[in-house]
Design an enzyme around this catalytic site. Structure first.
Site, PDB file in Angstrom:
ATOM      1  N   ASP A  15       0.856  -1.182   0.000  1.00 63.12           N
ATOM      2  CA  ASP A  15       0.000   0.000   0.000  1.00 63.12           C
ATOM      3  C   ASP A  15       0.892   1.232   0.000  1.00 63.12           C
ATOM      4  O   ASP A  15       2.096   1.140   0.260  1.00 63.12           O
ATOM      5  CB  ASP A  15      -0.884  -0.014   1.258  1.00 63.12           C
ATOM      6  CG  ASP A  15      -1.803   1.199   1.329  1.00 63.12           C
ATOM      7  OD1 ASP A  15      -2.336   1.610   0.279  1.00 63.12           O
ATOM      8  OD2 ASP A  15      -1.979   1.754   2.433  1.00 63.12           O
ATOM      9  N   SER A  16       0.297   2.376  -0.258  1.00 59.86           N
ATOM     10  CA  SER A  16       1.049   3.631  -0.199  1.00 59.86           C
ATOM     11  C   SER A  16       1.457   3.974   1.235  1.00 59.86           C
ATOM     12  O   SER A  16       2.337   4.800   1.439  1.00 59.86           O
ATOM     13  CB  SER A  16       0.193   4.761  -0.770  1.00 59.86           C
ATOM     14  OG  SER A  16      -1.062   4.771  -0.121  1.00 59.86           O
ATOM     15  N   HIS A 192      -8.356   3.677   3.669  1.00 61.10           N
ATOM     16  CA  HIS A 192      -8.597   4.361   4.939  1.00 61.10           C
ATOM     17  C   HIS A 192     -10.074   4.388   5.353  1.00 61.10           C
ATOM     18  O   HIS A 192     -10.372   4.609   6.518  1.00 61.10           O
ATOM     19  CB  HIS A 192      -8.098   5.807   4.843  1.00 61.10           C
ATOM     20  CG  HIS A 192      -6.613   5.929   4.867  1.00 61.10           C
ATOM     21  ND1 HIS A 192      -5.798   5.276   3.972  1.00 61.10           N
ATOM     22  CD2 HIS A 192      -5.783   6.628   5.678  1.00 61.10           C
ATOM     23  CE1 HIS A 192      -4.544   5.579   4.237  1.00 61.10           C
ATOM     24  NE2 HIS A 192      -4.512   6.396   5.261  1.00 61.10           N
TER      25      HIS A 192
HETATM   26  N1  DGL Z   1      -3.993   3.734  -0.149  1.00 61.71           N
HETATM   27  C1  DGL Z   1      -4.727   4.762  -0.848  1.00 61.71           C
HETATM   28  C2  DGL Z   1      -5.961   4.154  -1.510  1.00 61.71           C
HETATM   29  O1  DGL Z   1      -6.459   3.128  -1.099  1.00 61.71           O
HETATM   30  C3  DGL Z   1      -5.124   5.890   0.077  1.00 61.71           C
HETATM   31  C4  DGL Z   1      -3.969   6.712   0.595  1.00 61.71           C
HETATM   32  C5  DGL Z   1      -3.240   7.440  -0.508  1.00 61.71           C
HETATM   33  O2  DGL Z   1      -3.807   8.375  -1.119  1.00 61.71           O
HETATM   34  O3  DGL Z   1      -2.096   7.074  -0.766  1.00 61.71           O
HETATM   35  O4  DGL Z   1      -6.445   4.714  -2.460  1.00 61.71           O
END
Ligand code: DGL
Length: 271
Positions: A15-16, A192
């Protein structure tokens, strides 16, 4: 490598940032024998407001890192990466199976609202890619999809304002146009958003089904591992490793909220 040691390789989840731990949590519950390597790109989060080219570039680096750790399956826990970089990921993965949260979320939405009206909330990059609408229409051409970008939700969740008047007011503003379309379900299309599910439930009302793709992703992973003959042997206890690109301590604090249990050591990536 014999069959069982091959099957005891970890699943790579990425994930980011910290949000993908909602998927890890579902995987730990559904597949307790599976080892997991998690990668969170905490140095470069958020991805949801970045360009496609930048996200593709970062994603390729993460996939290569996980492939070097000999994962047996890749799970794209980030909706934004799944929306714009899936081709990059599958091309690099070769014959390693790749699962992603958008496929899981689209399937779950269609299952509960066939032929119906489906709302999707996500980051601006995910909404602009139209990835959810395309995947939902591939499964159910009759479905109507109403999308809404919610850029403020990620920082509000990171701040820990899960049940805060500012978050509630923001949700009321964002959801108003989607709810006006009388949707039967609402896809939480961002890692999130499950953290503010109780608040979203309150704003959306009891009639709207909230789709959280973490559990469906874990179900799909179980099916895919079984079909591919890749399920863990159970001879070794499951092992968990967590890598981040910056500030492991902050990740640890917020991550334990996402995971609902304590995290072990969080390791800093040396590229
Ligand atoms: N992980 C990102 C998503 O699910 C959310 C957080 C981000 O913008 O990096 O889209």
């Amino acid at each position: 490598m014999n069959a069982s040691s091959g099957n005891d390789r970890p699943i790579g989840v990425f994930d980011s940032g910290v949000g993908g731990l909602t998927v890890v949590r579902a995987l730990m519950e559904r597949l307790p024998l599976e080892s997991i390597v998690y990668f969170g790109d905490t140095a470069r989060v958020p991805y949801g407001v970045k360009s496609v080219a930048t996200i593709e570039h970062f994603t390729a680096q993460i996939v290569d890192f996980l492939l070097r750790r000999e994962v047996k399956m890749l799970i794209v826990a980030c909706n934004t990466m799944a929306a714009v970089a899936l081709k990059t990921i599958t091309a690099r993965a070769g014959d390693i199976p790749v699962l992603d949260v958008i496929e899981a979320g689209a399937r779950a939405a269609v299952d509960v609202s066939s032929g119906g009206r489906i709302g999707v909330i996500a980051t601006p990059t995910t909404i602009n890619s139209n990835a959810y609408a395309r995947r939902i229409h591939a499964l159910d051409p009759g479905a109507r999809v109403y999308s809404q970008a919610c850029p403020l939700f990620v920082p509000l969740v990171e701040e820990g304002w899960l049940d805060h008047p500012v978050t509630r007011l923001t949700a009321q503003e964002y959801l108003r146009p989607v709810l006006a379309e009388d949707v039967g379900s609402l896809v939480l299309g961002c890692t999130h958003y499950p953290l503010i599910k109780p608040l979203l439930r309150e704003v959306a009302g009891e009639k709207v089904k909230l789709i959280d793709s973490a559990e469906t992703t874990a179900e799909l992973a179980a099916d895919r591992l079984r079909e591919a003959g890749l399920a863990a042997s159970g001879l070794e206890p499951a092992a968990y490793r967590t890598f981040v690109t910056d500030v492991p301590l902050r990740f640890q604090t917020i991550g334990e909220r996402f995971l609902g249990r304590s995290l072990g050591e969080v390791e800093l990536v040396e590229w």
